[in-house]
Design a protein around this motif. Sequence first.
Motif, PDB file in Angstrom:
ATOM      1  N   PRO A  67      -1.469  10.034   7.429  1.00  0.00           N
ATOM      2  CA  PRO A  67      -0.569   9.624   5.727  1.00  0.00           C
ATOM      3  C   PRO A  67      -0.087   8.671   5.169  1.00  0.00           C
ATOM      4  CG  PRO A  67      -0.444  11.956   6.420  1.00  0.00           C
ATOM      5  CD  PRO A  67      -0.520  11.557   7.784  1.00  0.00           C
ATOM      6  N   LYS A  68       0.442   7.884   6.055  1.00  0.00           N
ATOM      7  CA  LYS A  68       1.508   6.641   6.124  1.00  0.00           C
ATOM      8  C   LYS A  68       0.135   5.834   5.859  1.00  0.00           C
ATOM      9  CE  LYS A  68       5.667   8.190   7.097  1.00  0.00           C
ATOM     10  NZ  LYS A  68       6.652   8.286   8.890  1.00  0.00           N
ATOM     11  N   GLY A  69      -0.761   5.644   6.971  1.00  0.00           N
ATOM     12  CA  GLY A  69      -1.809   4.481   7.003  1.00  0.00           C
ATOM     13  C   GLY A  69      -2.686   5.024   5.800  1.00  0.00           C
ATOM     14  N   ASN A  70      -3.030   5.559   5.433  1.00  0.00           N
ATOM     15  CA  ASN A  70      -3.898   6.006   4.268  1.00  0.00           C
ATOM     16  C   ASN A  70      -3.198   5.186   2.834  1.00  0.00           C
ATOM     17  OD1 ASN A  70      -5.908   7.430   5.355  1.00  0.00           O
ATOM     18  ND2 ASN A  70      -5.407   8.945   5.122  1.00  0.00           N
ATOM     19  N   ALA A  71      -2.283   5.851   3.005  1.00  0.00           N
ATOM     20  CA  ALA A  71      -1.463   5.575   1.680  1.00  0.00           C
ATOM     21  C   ALA A  71      -1.219   3.822   1.392  1.00  0.00           C
ATOM     22  CB  ALA A  71       0.329   6.149   1.713  1.00  0.00           C
ATOM     23  N   ALA A  72      -0.630   3.154   2.017  1.00  0.00           N
ATOM     24  CA  ALA A  72      -1.452   2.141   3.156  1.00  0.00           C
ATOM     25  C   ALA A  72      -2.529   1.039   2.817  1.00  0.00           C
ATOM     26  CB  ALA A  72      -0.499   1.620   4.593  1.00  0.00           C
ATOM     27  N   LYS A  73      -3.841   1.682   3.237  1.00  0.00           N
ATOM     28  CA  LYS A  73      -5.125   1.322   2.457  1.00  0.00           C
ATOM     29  C   LYS A  73      -4.517   1.535   1.206  1.00  0.00           C
ATOM     30  CE  LYS A  73      -6.999   1.627   6.474  1.00  0.00           C
ATOM     31  NZ  LYS A  73      -8.878   3.133   7.135  1.00  0.00           N
ATOM     32  N   SER A  74      -4.472   2.199   0.255  1.00  0.00           N
ATOM     33  CA  SER A  74      -4.511   2.141  -1.068  1.00  0.00           C
ATOM     34  C   SER A  74      -3.588   1.407  -2.086  1.00  0.00           C
ATOM     35  CB  SER A  74      -3.411   4.006  -1.048  1.00  0.00           C
ATOM     36  OG  SER A  74      -4.008   3.923  -2.717  1.00  0.00           O
ATOM     37  N   ARG A  75      -2.304   0.900  -1.225  1.00  0.00           N
ATOM     38  CA  ARG A  75      -1.482   0.098  -2.012  1.00  0.00           C
ATOM     39  C   ARG A  75      -2.188  -1.604  -1.416  1.00  0.00           C
ATOM     40  NH1 ARG A  75       3.583   2.413  -2.638  1.00  0.00           N
ATOM     41  NH2 ARG A  75       3.919   3.763  -3.073  1.00  0.00           N
ATOM     42  N   TYR A  76      -2.345  -1.648  -0.546  1.00  0.00           N
ATOM     43  CA  TYR A  76      -3.046  -2.518  -0.286  1.00  0.00           C
ATOM     44  C   TYR A  76      -4.656  -3.358  -1.121  1.00  0.00           C
ATOM     45  CZ  TYR A  76      -5.864  -6.212   1.874  1.00  0.00           C
ATOM     46  OH  TYR A  76      -7.304  -7.493   3.036  1.00  0.00           O
ATOM     47  N   ARG A  77      -5.293  -2.474  -1.329  1.00  0.00           N
ATOM     48  CA  ARG A  77      -6.209  -2.013  -2.481  1.00  0.00           C
ATOM     49  C   ARG A  77      -5.684  -2.511  -3.665  1.00  0.00           C
ATOM     50  NH1 ARG A  77     -12.133  -2.690  -0.814  1.00  0.00           N
ATOM     51  NH2 ARG A  77     -11.975  -1.602   0.492  1.00  0.00           N
ATOM     52  N   GLN A  78      -4.655  -2.006  -4.401  1.00  0.00           N
ATOM     53  CA  GLN A  78      -3.794  -2.188  -5.491  1.00  0.00           C
ATOM     54  C   GLN A  78      -2.889  -3.352  -5.619  1.00  0.00           C
ATOM     55  OE1 GLN A  78      -1.035   1.386  -6.966  1.00  0.00           O
ATOM     56  NE2 GLN A  78      -2.354   2.600  -5.533  1.00  0.00           N
ATOM     57  N   GLY A  79      -3.110  -4.588  -4.282  1.00  0.00           N
ATOM     58  CA  GLY A  79      -2.902  -5.779  -4.496  1.00  0.00           C
ATOM     59  C   GLY A  79      -1.157  -5.870  -4.044  1.00  0.00           C
ATOM     60  N   ASP A  80      -0.547  -4.943  -3.946  1.00  0.00           N
ATOM     61  CA  ASP A  80       0.894  -4.113  -2.706  1.00  0.00           C
ATOM     62  C   ASP A  80       0.318  -4.453  -1.646  1.00  0.00           C
ATOM     63  OD1 ASP A  80       3.542  -3.577  -2.614  1.00  0.00           O
ATOM     64  OD2 ASP A  80       3.574  -1.814  -3.515  1.00  0.00           O
ATOM     65  N   TYR A  81       0.739  -5.495  -1.613  1.00  0.00           N
ATOM     66  CA  TYR A  81       0.750  -6.009   0.489  1.00  0.00           C
ATOM     67  C   TYR A  81       1.749  -5.147   1.178  1.00  0.00           C
ATOM     68  CZ  TYR A  81      -3.749  -8.041  -1.617  1.00  0.00           C
ATOM     69  OH  TYR A  81      -4.353  -8.136  -1.944  1.00  0.00           O
ATOM     70  N   ASP A  82       3.174  -6.513   0.357  1.00  0.00           N
ATOM     71  CA  ASP A  82       4.664  -5.455   1.444  1.00  0.00           C
ATOM     72  C   ASP A  82       4.684  -4.218   1.612  1.00  0.00           C
ATOM     73  OD1 ASP A  82       5.174  -8.478   1.179  1.00  0.00           O
ATOM     74  OD2 ASP A  82       6.009  -8.357  -1.172  1.00  0.00           O
ATOM     75  N   SER A  83       4.602  -3.029   0.023  1.00  0.00           N
ATOM     76  CA  SER A  83       4.591  -2.316   0.862  1.00  0.00           C
ATOM     77  C   SER A  83       3.433  -1.647   1.688  1.00  0.00           C
ATOM     78  CB  SER A  83       4.327  -1.360  -0.892  1.00  0.00           C
ATOM     79  OG  SER A  83       4.055   0.082  -0.788  1.00  0.00           O
ATOM     80  N   ALA A  84       1.856  -1.307   1.647  1.00  0.00           N
ATOM     81  CA  ALA A  84       1.137  -1.545   2.787  1.00  0.00           C
ATOM     82  C   ALA A  84       2.038  -2.277   3.702  1.00  0.00           C
ATOM     83  CB  ALA A  84      -0.130  -2.298   2.449  1.00  0.00           C
ATOM     84  N   GLU A  85       2.186  -3.281   4.142  1.00  0.00           N
ATOM     85  CA  GLU A  85       3.156  -3.306   5.034  1.00  0.00           C
ATOM     86  C   GLU A  85       4.245  -2.297   5.431  1.00  0.00           C
ATOM     87  OE1 GLU A  85       3.881  -7.353   7.743  1.00  0.00           O
ATOM     88  OE2 GLU A  85       4.422  -7.778   5.794  1.00  0.00           O
ATOM     89  N   ARG A  86       4.858  -2.177   5.128  1.00  0.00           N
ATOM     90  CA  ARG A  86       5.701  -1.469   5.012  1.00  0.00           C
ATOM     91  C   ARG A  86       4.973  -0.641   5.723  1.00  0.00           C
ATOM     92  NH1 ARG A  86       7.906   2.256   2.906  1.00  0.00           N
ATOM     93  NH2 ARG A  86       6.977   1.499   0.859  1.00  0.00           N
ATOM     94  N   LEU A  87       4.636   0.474   5.317  1.00  0.00           N
ATOM     95  CA  LEU A  87       4.109   1.570   5.502  1.00  0.00           C
ATOM     96  C   LEU A  87       3.347   1.630   6.626  1.00  0.00           C
ATOM     97  CD1 LEU A  87       2.791   3.317   2.418  1.00  0.00           C
ATOM     98  CD2 LEU A  87       4.475   4.205   3.514  1.00  0.00           C
TER      99      LEU A  87
END
Length: 200
Positions: A67-87
Amino acid sequence: MKNMKKAQKIVLICFAVILLLLCAELLLRPRASKNSLATLLYNWGKYRSASKIWDPLAEKHDADAIPKGNAAKSRYRQGDYDSAERLLDEALKDGKEQARLHYDRGNAQYRKDDLDQALESYKAAMLADPDDQDAKSNYELVLNRKGYKKPQKEDYQEDEQEQETPQNDYDNTLNALDEQESLDRQRQDHQTQIPRERWW
């Protein structure tokens, strides 16, 4: 007519059983159902909606990195790279090292122009999965962007001493991956050999 009614009853019973199994799946495994729904939304390009489902699943402190990896991919697609990296960092801490998580983290770092960290993430992805051509390509892309080029054979001079440079690090990493792949093949071949019968 009797055969028709019998066939209708069988179809109706099958439909009821399938519906019952789906309801049981929703009740007994809500997490899997939510993950499936979020995956469907993600595939349709509805990244915010997918995040709304994956984020609560990712916040749970269990050893499931998916779930963390999936949430990170979703954040990445939204352009929130910091949050994606943290997740992705959290996902890597929670579970065993997974090549895909390192690769995705490298992508987020690359988008943030953190090229040194992206190189490290791609290297970790290649070490975890030597067959990952995407990680290898991105590793080379980052090296090229940083200005490193793979040296040609004519660039080598035998009498020069080797110095530790990022280019040597690049070559050493690729050579190590080739050696690891060769060792894996040898182990696999060794395991598949048929033992010889004893002569006595």
